[in-house]
Design an enzyme around this catalytic site. Structure first.
Site, PDB file in Angstrom:
ATOM      1  N   ASP A 161       0.835  -1.203   0.000  1.00 36.02           N
ATOM      2  CA  ASP A 161       0.000   0.000   0.000  1.00 36.02           C
ATOM      3  C   ASP A 161       0.868   1.252   0.000  1.00 36.02           C
ATOM      4  OD1 ASP A 161      -2.580   1.379   0.101  1.00 36.02           O
ATOM      5  OD2 ASP A 161      -1.879   2.056   2.050  1.00 36.02           O
ATOM      6  N   SER A 183      -6.899  -0.596  -0.285  1.00 33.00           N
ATOM      7  CA  SER A 183      -5.859   0.239   0.322  1.00 33.00           C
ATOM      8  C   SER A 183      -6.154   0.423   1.816  1.00 33.00           C
ATOM      9  CB  SER A 183      -5.824   1.594  -0.396  1.00 33.00           C
ATOM     10  OG  SER A 183      -5.143   2.547   0.360  1.00 33.00           O
TER      11      SER A 183
HETATM   12  N1  URA Z   1      -7.438   6.336   2.172  1.00 36.12           N
HETATM   13  C1  URA Z   1      -6.568   5.322   1.932  1.00 36.12           C
HETATM   14  O1  URA Z   1      -5.853   4.891   2.827  1.00 36.12           O
HETATM   15  N2  URA Z   1      -6.550   4.781   0.716  1.00 36.12           N
HETATM   16  C2  URA Z   1      -7.325   5.210  -0.289  1.00 36.12           C
HETATM   17  O2  URA Z   1      -7.251   4.660  -1.370  1.00 36.12           O
HETATM   18  C3  URA Z   1      -8.213   6.280  -0.049  1.00 36.12           C
HETATM   19  C4  URA Z   1      -8.247   6.836   1.196  1.00 36.12           C
END
Ligand code: URA
Length: 442
Positions: A161, A183
């Site tokens: 991520d 994510s």
């Molecule tokens: N917050 C996140 O951590 N990821 C995203 O894709 C959007 C908001």
């Protein structure tokens, strides 16, 4: 397996298998798959989408790209919170110390600014010296000892991520339901909390502009959480205009501190109360909504009878800042936070009422001042931002100040001013502000 074939498959409308998703995430995390191929894949997913099963495989592959923390050795229910992103969304800064002051352990994993929205990590770095780049051991120790820790994605925790987030930020591939859900939930699952409270934004400043899309995203994330046996609750909240009055990193920190002193804007305080109630219930320190609200009131009110709690709560935020290397004195002296050198205003060109502030445009105006990233390598200016004097429903007179812009660069200021002015819509009819809380999904 070749990344080229996977990009083509998705581009042509195909469904990726678990093995293909695992291959892609492993390869990208270790650097074998380059940014340009992953950018093409993100864009293909953006246009074609992913089904529920693909989203689950993607979430688990990202969560398992690093360590999955086991916090079961720390007593009590550990609670995490996450927002899908908004403009002026400094909620975690005020909410997490409030909830921690009420006795719930906060183990939170946050992100940086994304697209037109700000990120908790950037905001916290406004405290000189503050770092969310702490080790997993420090994270666990702080949750255990002071009851609150906030960490960013690292090489150890949700590294996929970390890389994808930075890539999506600058390639216009944020606002896809599966990419957002994976994510957020990969971070939440990796950080190890028992309960997760999600703030799913909807409106012009959110990634999900339409309410039905926000509810669908909320449903998807709650199901991903439950699938991993975490108590997951989603609050759907309004982001059709900026939250509170401050937009921009250090400026939002100041507003969060004001809120902790009981002087926060009404919409922001209401949101903190609702999310806080969910967190206290999930954390098991309160049995009813009324009890939770009362506890939170005690923490945020600034009355002399509550002075002791206020001190206690301030100490907690100072502990968070201090424990993560920041100058905790700035919590008590916000004038120590970074400050921009130029302050200019925009004014109403006619009498009337503010009918709308196009929220993502207000976010872009802050970004243009230097508060967000243009490329992965950009350094952001923590001091710049916007202070809204007028919000939706407010009456204005011709020449009256609508907002202040705080800048360090005249050329950037000129661009941002134009953008922010265009975001304000003034009309003759009074338009009431909508509710902050739109729904709750469990
Ligand atoms: N917050 C996140 O951590 N990821 C995203 O894709 C959007 C908001």
């Amino acid at each position: 397996m070749r990344m080229y074939d996977l990009i083509m498959k998705k581009r042509n409308g195909g469904v990726l298998s678990k093995e293909e998703i695992d291959f892609m995430i492993k390869g990208y995390t270790c650097g074998e798959i380059p940014d340009y191929q992953m950018s093409a894949m993100m864009m293909a997913i953006y246009f074609v989408g992913m089904n529920e099963e693909e989203t689950l495989f993607l979430t688990m592959a990202m969560a398992k790209s690093g360590e999955m923390l086991d916090l079961s050795g720390i007593s009590g229910v550990k609670v995490d919170k996450h927002s899908t992103g908004g403009v002026g969304d400094k909620t975690s800064l005020a909410l997490t110390p409030m909830v921690s002051a009420c006795g719930v352990k906060i183990a939170k994993m946050s992100g940086r600014g994304l697209g037109h929205t700000g990120g908790t990590i950037d905001k916290l770095e406004s405290f000189p010296g503050f770092s969310t780049d702490i080790t997993v051991q420090e994270f666990e120790k702080n949750v255990n000892e002071i009851g609150i820790a906030i960490i960013g994605q690292t090489k150890e925790l949700a590294p996929a991520d970390k890389k994808l987030y930075a890539l999506r930020d600058v390639t216009a591939t944020v606002d896809n339901m599966s990419l957002i859900a994976s994510s957020i939930m990969s971070k939440k699952l990796a950080a190890g909390a028992d309960a997760i409270v999600l703030d799913v934004k909807t409106g012009s400043g959110a990634f999900m502009k339409r309410e039905e899309d926000a509810f669908a995203l909320a449903k998807e994330m709650v199901s991903l959480g439950k699938n991993a046996r975490r108590n997951t609750i989603a609050v759907i909240s309004d982001m059709d205009q900026p939250l509170g009055r401050a937009i921009g990193n250090a400026m939002e920190v100041r507003e969060a501190i004001e809120t902790l002193n009981g002087k926060g804007p009404e919409d922001f305080t209401k949101l903190c109360m609702t999310l806080g109630t969910m967190m206290l219930l999930a954390g098991g320190v309160c049995q009813t909504q009324e009890e939770a609200e009362q506890k939170l009131q005690e923490v945020i009110q600034n009355g002399s009878a509550l002075q002791k709690l206020a001190q206690e709560k301030m100490a907690l935020e100072a502990q968070l800042v201090k424990a993560q290397g920041g100058d905790e004195s700035a919590v008590f002296h916000p004038e120590k936070l970074p400050k921009a050198s130029i302050v200019e205003t925009i004014c109403a060109d006619k009498d009337g009422y503010v009918q709308k502030i196009v929220c993502d445009e207000a976010g872009v105006a802050s970004l243009l001042l230097g508060g967000g990233r243009e490329t992965k390598e950009s350094r952001i200016d923590l001091s710049v931002g916007i202070l809204l004097h007028k919000k939706v429903g407010d009456a204005v007179k011709k020449g009256e100040v609508l907002a202040e812009l705080h800048a360090n660069d005249a050329a950037k200021l000129a661009l941002a001013k134009e953008r922010l002015l265009a975001a304000y819509h003034i009309g003759t009819e009074k338009r009431e502000e909508g509710p902050v809380i739109i729904g709750i999904l469990k």
